[in-house]
Design a protein around this motif. Sequence first.
Motif, mmCIF file in Angstrom:
data_model
loop_
_atom_site.group_PDB
_atom_site.id
_atom_site.type_symbol
_atom_site.label_atom_id
_atom_site.label_comp_id
_atom_site.label_asym_id
_atom_site.label_seq_id
_atom_site.Cartn_x
_atom_site.Cartn_y
_atom_site.Cartn_z
ATOM 1 N N GLY A 36 -10.499 6.061 -6.281
ATOM 2 C CA GLY A 36 -10.743 4.871 -6.599
ATOM 3 C C GLY A 36 -10.385 4.147 -7.746
ATOM 4 O O GLY A 36 -10.643 2.913 -8.022
ATOM 5 N N ASP A 37 -9.124 4.783 -8.239
ATOM 6 C CA ASP A 37 -8.738 4.033 -9.476
ATOM 7 C C ASP A 37 -7.417 2.943 -9.152
ATOM 8 O O ASP A 37 -7.368 1.938 -9.721
ATOM 9 N N GLU A 38 -6.870 3.279 -7.918
ATOM 10 C CA GLU A 38 -5.783 2.623 -7.507
ATOM 11 C C GLU A 38 -6.307 1.103 -6.512
ATOM 12 O O GLU A 38 -7.411 1.167 -5.830
ATOM 13 N N VAL A 39 -5.633 -0.137 -6.750
ATOM 14 C CA VAL A 39 -5.783 -1.179 -5.978
ATOM 15 C C VAL A 39 -5.204 -0.835 -4.547
ATOM 16 O O VAL A 39 -4.196 -0.534 -4.572
ATOM 17 N N THR A 40 -6.020 -1.229 -3.656
ATOM 18 C CA THR A 40 -5.754 -0.937 -2.073
ATOM 19 C C THR A 40 -5.273 -1.995 -1.530
ATOM 20 O O THR A 40 -5.341 -3.323 -1.728
ATOM 21 N N PHE A 41 -4.776 -1.997 -0.119
ATOM 22 C CA PHE A 41 -4.619 -3.230 0.637
ATOM 23 C C PHE A 41 -5.638 -4.097 0.754
ATOM 24 O O PHE A 41 -5.662 -5.475 0.759
ATOM 25 N N GLY A 42 -6.989 -3.436 0.915
ATOM 26 C CA GLY A 42 -8.013 -4.144 1.227
ATOM 27 C C GLY A 42 -8.402 -4.967 0.219
ATOM 28 O O GLY A 42 -9.071 -6.193 0.155
ATOM 29 N N ASP A 43 -8.066 -4.566 -0.970
ATOM 30 C CA ASP A 43 -8.638 -5.236 -2.471
ATOM 31 C C ASP A 43 -7.633 -6.346 -2.679
ATOM 32 O O ASP A 43 -8.496 -7.408 -2.848
ATOM 33 N N ILE A 44 -6.529 -6.239 -2.100
ATOM 34 C CA ILE A 44 -5.642 -7.523 -2.044
ATOM 35 C C ILE A 44 -6.023 -8.898 -1.096
ATOM 36 O O ILE A 44 -6.268 -9.872 -1.471
ATOM 37 N N VAL A 45 -6.286 -8.075 -0.100
ATOM 38 C CA VAL A 45 -6.747 -9.108 1.126
ATOM 39 C C VAL A 45 -8.169 -9.838 0.636
ATOM 40 O O VAL A 45 -8.169 -11.071 0.952
ATOM 41 N N ASP A 81 -0.971 -0.785 4.974
ATOM 42 C CA ASP A 81 -2.272 -0.617 5.271
ATOM 43 C C ASP A 81 -2.570 0.754 5.786
ATOM 44 O O ASP A 81 -2.003 0.956 6.885
ATOM 45 N N LYS A 82 -3.065 1.732 5.132
ATOM 46 C CA LYS A 82 -2.900 2.919 5.423
ATOM 47 C C LYS A 82 -3.974 3.326 6.643
ATOM 48 O O LYS A 82 -4.068 4.425 6.963
ATOM 49 N N SER A 83 -4.920 2.469 6.929
ATOM 50 C CA SER A 83 -5.853 2.528 7.913
ATOM 51 C C SER A 83 -5.001 2.453 9.246
ATOM 52 O O SER A 83 -5.906 2.925 10.253
ATOM 53 N N SER A 84 -3.750 1.918 9.208
ATOM 54 C CA SER A 84 -3.235 1.765 10.472
ATOM 55 C C SER A 84 -2.200 3.096 10.367
ATOM 56 O O SER A 84 -1.149 2.979 9.756
ATOM 57 N N LEU A 88 1.503 3.460 8.518
ATOM 58 C CA LEU A 88 1.794 4.360 7.399
ATOM 59 C C LEU A 88 3.012 5.130 7.986
ATOM 60 O O LEU A 88 3.816 5.360 7.147
ATOM 61 N N GLN A 89 3.206 5.290 9.504
ATOM 62 C CA GLN A 89 4.400 6.046 9.708
ATOM 63 C C GLN A 89 5.642 5.340 9.513
ATOM 64 O O GLN A 89 6.642 5.807 9.066
ATOM 65 N N GLU A 90 5.516 4.195 10.068
ATOM 66 C CA GLU A 90 6.657 3.419 9.576
ATOM 67 C C GLU A 90 7.141 3.175 7.958
ATOM 68 O O GLU A 90 8.332 3.397 7.885
ATOM 69 N N ALA A 91 6.167 2.853 7.227
ATOM 70 C CA ALA A 91 6.289 3.125 5.708
ATOM 71 C C ALA A 91 6.916 4.291 5.463
ATOM 72 O O ALA A 91 8.069 3.955 4.231
ATOM 73 N N ILE A 92 6.380 5.323 5.587
ATOM 74 C CA ILE A 92 6.957 6.646 5.217
ATOM 75 C C ILE A 92 8.339 6.720 5.644
ATOM 76 O O ILE A 92 9.149 7.285 4.743
ATOM 77 N N ASN A 93 8.666 6.319 6.995
ATOM 78 C CA ASN A 93 10.039 6.668 7.308
ATOM 79 C C ASN A 93 11.083 5.432 6.724
ATOM 80 O O ASN A 93 12.392 5.577 6.946
ATOM 81 N N SER A 94 10.323 4.543 6.256
ATOM 82 C CA SER A 94 11.260 3.423 5.796
ATOM 83 C C SER A 94 11.363 3.359 4.231
ATOM 84 O O SER A 94 12.211 2.658 3.506
ATOM 85 N N MET A 95 10.582 4.024 3.543
ATOM 86 C CA MET A 95 10.140 3.862 2.207
ATOM 87 C C MET A 95 11.692 4.090 1.341
ATOM 88 O O MET A 95 11.750 3.403 0.218
ATOM 89 N N TYR A 96 12.396 5.098 1.726
ATOM 90 C CA TYR A 96 13.710 5.428 0.934
ATOM 91 C C TYR A 96 14.515 3.973 0.971
ATOM 92 O O TYR A 96 15.241 3.751 -0.183
ATOM 93 N N GLN A 97 14.663 3.749 1.951
ATOM 94 C CA GLN A 97 15.387 2.211 2.365
ATOM 95 C C GLN A 97 14.757 1.172 1.417
ATOM 96 O O GLN A 97 15.497 0.309 0.723
#
Length: 897
Positions: A36-45, A81-84, A88-97
Motif C-alpha cells: 500500500g505504500d507505492e503509487v500504482t498505475f490506477g492511482d495515476i489514472v 498495469d499489472k492487472s493485465s 506484465l509479461q511484456e514489461a518484464i521481458n522488455s525491462m532490461y532494454q
Amino acid sequence: MRLLRVGDCDELSLVEHIGRHTPPYAILSHTWGADGDEVTFGDIVDGGGKSKPGYRKLSFCAKQAASDGLKLFWVDTCCIDKSSSAELQEAINSMYQWYQKADRCYVYLSDVSTSGSAGSDSSPQQAWKQAFQDSRWFTRGWTLQELLAPTSVEFFSAEGERLGSKVSLLQEVHATTGIASQALQGTPLHRFSVETRLSWAYRRNTTREEDKAYALLGIFEVHLSLIYGEGEKNAFRRLREEIQRSSRYAAEEQASIQSYHAQPDIVSGVERVLEAPWVVTLPRPPSFVGRETELARLHAHVSSTTSQRLAIYGLGGCGKTALALETAYRVREHQPTCAVFWVPAVSRESFEQSYRDIAIALNVPGIAGANANVKRLVKARLSNENIGSWLMVIDNADDVSVLFDPLDTGGSEERLIDFVPHSRKGSVLFTTRNRKAAVDLASGTALQLGELDEREAKELLRARLLPENHVLLDDKEIVHEFLDMLAFLALAIVQAAAFINKNNSTLDDYLSMYKDSEEDAIELLSKDFEDRGRYRDTKNPVATTWYISFKQMQRENQLTADYLSFMSCTAGEGIPASLLLPGNRKMATMEAIGTLTSYAFVTERQQRGKEGRNGERTYDIHRLVCLASQNWLRDHKQWNAWVQKTLYRMVEVVPYGGHERREVWTAYLPHAIHVVSLSGVCETESRMSLLDRIGRCEHSLGRYKSAEAAHQQVLRQREATLGKEHPHTLTSMSNVAQALSNQGKYAEAEKMHGEVLALREKVSGKEHPDTLTCMNNVAQALSKQGKYAEAEKMHGEVLALREKVSGKEHPDTLTCMSNVAQALSKQGKYAEAEKMHRETLALREKVSGKEHPHTLTSMSNVTQALSKQGKYAEAEKMHRETLALREKVSGKNIQTR
C-alpha cells in the motif's frame, strides 16, 4: 511503454509511446516499501496516490529529471498495469532494454541518509559510505539489471542528495556486489560466462520466487513466458534451456573464455591487475629455506611460453611438496595474473574433487548438469589459451595406477592423466617418490630432489626451533650429529624440532631417544616405505621420528594417539574435524588435535572465509606419517579393530544421500569410499550399509556411474549372503537399475527393473506396495525410451491395482492417476490427459483440501493440459487461481519484486 510527465499544475500523467522512437527519458531504480505504500498505475489514472509514502520517490525523480533537462521519466510501480498479464509479461521481458535506453538512471536509496554529511563525491570517509554498502537495494533481484543495463547510473540518498555515480563509486559497488569492474564499466555481458552472470544473482532475493529467474532475462538476452506458481527450480530450468537455445550461446561462451587479466580493473582512476583464480588448500611452508637452485628452475618452467610438464621426484620426506607449495606461493606473489591450482593425486576421489573446485573457481558452465563430465570441462577450459597463464601442481603422484588405470571398467580407456590440460600458457608440475613415474608423467623432464645440504638443514632446524631453543645450535658437533642421524631429510628435521619444542628437550636428549628407539622403529615401521632401501645405512629417519613422538603422545594423551590411528584409516586429505571420533569434552578434542599439529603429524588446511568450506576446520595427515601409523597398528594387531571403528563412524555420519547438509557430507564421502576398500574390512552388514549410503550420495551428486558401481557391490554381496529373492537384494537391484537409467542406459534399466518386478511378484504378490512401485519403475523406464503407449498401459495397470489395494482416494492412487495422465500427454492425447488431471484434482481437493501443495500441483497439471490444447484463456484463469492459492498458503503478496 508508458512514461510519466509533469503537467502545468504539477499533476502527473501517463504518456504512451509505441515503436522505436521513444523520446529521451529518465528511469528510477528503487526498492519497494510495505503493502500500500507505492503509487500504482490506477492511482495515476485516477489522479490519486499523493498521500502514499511512495509519492515522495516520484516527486524526487520528476525534479531530478527536470534538472537534467528531461521531461519524461519511468517508474515501475505506476507505469505498468499489472492487472493485465499480457502487459506484465511484456514489461518484464522488455525491462532490461528500457533501463538500457534510458538517458539517466536514478537509484533512490531510502535506507541511506546523508543527514549531517556533505553528500559530495570528494571524501571517501563520509558517514553514509557504510550505509551505502549495507543498503537493501544491493540485495534485491531486480536491481541487478538496473545496475548493469544503463550507461549512466547515479545514486541518491533518502534526502535526494547525490552520492555519486556507478563510475565514481565503482570500488564500493564492486566490493559490495562482487560483480567484475569491467561489467560495471560497460563491457558487453556476453563476454562473461553464463555461470559468472548467474553468480551475480546468487545472494539476491525477490518477493516472488520465480522472479529470481525472470529478473535475469535481459542479462542473458532471452525471453520467457511467465508462469507464476511454477516455482524457482522450474523457472531456472526454463531459463537455462532458453539460454542454451539462444543462437548466441555458443559464441558467448567462447567469448567468455577470455583471459581474466586481459582487461584492467579500473578503481577510482587507478589501473590494477585482477588476481587470477587460486585453488590451493595447503598453507605456505613455514620458514621455507634453501632450494634456491631448484626454485630457479621451477620459476623458469612456469614462465616458459611453451606447454611443459615437469616432475619433482625424490625420497619420501625430502620436501617435494614443500618445494611445490613454495613455488605456488611465489608465483602468486610475482605473477598475480597466473592462476594456480593444487590437485592431490593420492586417490581418484581427491583428484576429482579438486577438479570440481577448479571448475567452480573458473566459473565453468554446465558443471551442475546431471551427466556433466567435470574433468573434461576443466581440461577444455584450461587448454584454451585465451584463458591466460596457469600453473597446476599434481601432488603425491606416487601410485601411478591412480593416474594411468582406465576409469571405466566397461571398456573405455579414459584415464585421469588424459584430463591433464595442455596449453602453451600453462605449466604442470608433478611430485612423486617414484622415478619411473616421474619419467612417465613428464616425458623425461624431471628434477631429482635429494636431502638438504648441511647449510640448508641447519637453516631449516633454526627456522623450526623456538627462539629460546636457538642456543641448542651453538654446539656445532652435536648439530652435525643430529642432522646426520636424520639423514638431512626435511620432514624428519621438522618432526624432531617439533618434538623438542613441545617437550622442552635438547638435541642430546633427542639423540639418546633416537638411538634407543631406532632398532624397534626400523623393523616395525620401515616396511612398505617404497624408498626405504635408498636411505643412508637403510635407516628410515621419518619412521623413527614418528615413533619417538607417537610413544610420547601415548604417555601424554591417549585421545591424541586414537585420533592419529583413526586418521590413518581415512583418505588422509581434507579430514573434517566433525568426522573424528567424538571426545568426551570439546576441550579434550581441541587439545588432541592441537598436539597432532604441534608434532607436525597433521596440517590444518587453509580456510575459505572465516572457517572452512563447510564451516569447520579440516586437516591433512602426511602420507609417511599415515603409513608409519598403519604399520604400527598392524604390528600391534590393532589394524582391523581401527578399520572397523572407522567404518562404524562412517556409517554414523554419512547419510543416504539427499540435499540436506550436502556441503557437510560431501566432505565425508572420499573417506567413506576409502574405508570400504581397506584390507581388514569384513563383508559385514555395516560395510553393505556404508556402500549403500555411498551409492545414494553419488546419485545425489549426479555421479551415476559411481553410484552404479557402489550399488553393484552391495547387490553382489546381498545375493551371495541373502539370496536373490530377499527384499534387501531386490532393493539393491532397483538401485542399480535406477543408476543405469540415470546414465541413459534405458534398455538395461528396463530389463533389470523387469527382473525385480518378476521377483517382487513371486515373493510378495502382485498387489504388494513394493511390487506396485516396481511396476511404476518399469513404466518410467519405458517412457524414457519413448515407449509411451507401453508406459501408459503399465501405468494403467498400476492404477487399477492401487485402487483395489488402497482405494481410489489414497495419495499413492492419485499419484498413479497423474502418471497415467502424463503418459497420455506424452502421446499427444491432451484431452484425455486433461480429463484425468481434472479427476485427480477433484479427488485431491476432497482428500487434502484446496490449499494443499499436492492439490495446487494438480491444478498446475490441468493448466498445462489446457495450454497444450490452445485453451489459453482457461489456462490463464486457472493459473491465476493457483497463484492466488499459493500466495495465500505461502503468505506472499502479489508484488512482482
